[in-house]
Design an enzyme around this catalytic site. Structure first.
Site, mmCIF file in Angstrom:
data_model
loop_
_atom_site.group_PDB
_atom_site.id
_atom_site.type_symbol
_atom_site.label_atom_id
_atom_site.label_comp_id
_atom_site.label_asym_id
_atom_site.label_seq_id
_atom_site.Cartn_x
_atom_site.Cartn_y
_atom_site.Cartn_z
ATOM 1 N N ASP A 184 10.275 26.084 29.907
ATOM 2 C CA ASP A 184 10.159 26.395 28.484
ATOM 3 C C ASP A 184 9.839 25.157 27.647
ATOM 4 O O ASP A 184 9.153 25.242 26.631
ATOM 5 C CB ASP A 184 11.455 27.031 27.985
ATOM 6 C CG ASP A 184 11.624 28.460 28.492
ATOM 7 O OD1 ASP A 184 10.635 29.031 29.001
ATOM 8 O OD2 ASP A 184 12.739 28.994 28.384
ATOM 9 N N GLY A 185 10.342 23.989 28.080
ATOM 10 C CA GLY A 185 10.021 22.759 27.364
ATOM 11 C C GLY A 185 8.531 22.477 27.368
ATOM 12 O O GLY A 185 7.964 21.980 26.385
ATOM 13 N N ASN B 183 11.549 26.594 17.989
ATOM 14 C CA ASN B 183 12.831 27.208 18.352
ATOM 15 C C ASN B 183 13.875 27.073 17.249
ATOM 16 O O ASN B 183 14.380 28.064 16.742
ATOM 17 C CB ASN B 183 13.376 26.588 19.640
ATOM 18 C CG ASN B 183 12.867 27.290 20.877
ATOM 19 O OD1 ASN B 183 12.102 28.240 20.791
ATOM 20 N ND2 ASN B 183 13.294 26.818 22.037
ATOM 21 N N GLU B 184 14.234 25.845 16.926
ATOM 22 C CA GLU B 184 15.287 25.635 15.949
ATOM 23 C C GLU B 184 15.231 24.237 15.370
ATOM 24 O O GLU B 184 14.655 23.322 15.958
ATOM 25 C CB GLU B 184 16.681 25.877 16.550
ATOM 26 C CG GLU B 184 17.201 24.786 17.468
ATOM 27 C CD GLU B 184 16.666 24.833 18.869
ATOM 28 O OE1 GLU B 184 16.296 23.744 19.378
ATOM 29 O OE2 GLU B 184 16.596 25.911 19.464
#
Length: 258
Positions: A47-48, A117-118
């Site tokens: 995912d990174g 994402n955040e």
């Protein structure tokens, strides 16, 4: 997905040996276009790597198709080397908006970042962070004492946000998750659900005594004083998923996992 019959593909791979080896095999078969002329980016890794590829195409209308050669691979598809073009032609597109963060550190320097994402605030030392929280110009919590706090998008709500016991948000929910990280005071506060167009401001109290970092995906800014966060509604990113494995379905499935 509406791609050319023989799309120009740019391959990006993580440092994992298996991802780099797969990228070399795929490039030998399909060619490896420069990012500036690519019709699609294929990201190999976890995912990174997907987040890295999405940041690489910011400002370009280029979709990213991820192939999992990492650990979790929530944002990735299963390996498909022999029939990659078929997978790309039938892939389903998911479009998202990132978060825009802008802030100031204790030296007066400003910073700017986009986060898929955040955006999280994290204490830098043993001292608990103390943070004032405002939403849409009004103070909603005068002082949070915690390890930190974050604002997460629906796409990112299954990542760090879920680990911090924040809510998993359906992809089309048009909401943001405001989630504390190990809150000490108020001890029972579990965060809030915000409209996607909310404007959030974090102010660090006692920033020299209790230093705090702001992290937007993989970008870190140290010793901050304040940060403003909002949805970047003028920026759109596109991810491609195999049929039946769209991101919205994965997020729904995640809510029923033990």
């Amino acid at each position: 997905m509406d791609l050319p019959e023989n799309p120009a593909i740019a391959f990006m791979a993580s440092q994992r040996p298996e991802a780099r080896a797969a990228a070399e095999r795929l490039a030998a078969t399909y060619g490896n276009a420069d990012l500036s002329s690519a019709d699609v980016v294929v990201a190999l890794g976890g995912d990174g790597m997907m987040l890295e590829a999405l940041h690489a195409v910011l400002g370009r209308d280029i979709p990213v198709y991820g192939i999992n050669y990492g650990s979790v691979g929530f944002l990735m598809n299963n390996p498909a080397e022999n029939d990659l073009l078929d997978h790309l032609s039938r892939a389903e597109k998911t479009s998202i908006h990132p978060l825009r963060a802008s802030g100031t550190d204790i030296s007066g320097e400003t910073f700017f970042a986009l986060a898929i994402n955040e955006v999280s605030l994290l204490r830098e030392t043993r001292q608990t962070a103390k943070i004032r929280i405002s939403v849409d110009g009004r103070i909603r919590l005068d002082q949070l004492a915690a390890d930190g706090i974050m604002v997460a998008t629906p796409a990112g709500s299954t990542a760090y946000n879920a680990s911090a016991h924040g809510p998993i948000l359906p992809l089309g929910s048009r909401a943001l998750a405001l989630t504390p990280i190990s809150a000490f005071r108020p001890r029972r506060w579990r965060g809030a659900l915000l409209s996607h167009d909310s404007k959030v401001r974090f102010e660090v109290l006692e920033p020299e005594k209790r230093p705090v970092s702001a992290v937007a995906d993989n970008q870190e800014f140290r010793d901050i004083v304040s940060v403003d966060i909002e949805e970047a509604d003028d920026v759109r990113l596109h991810m491609l998923f195999d049929e039946g494995r769209a991101l919205g379905e994965r997020i729904l499935i995640e809510q029923f996992q033990a």
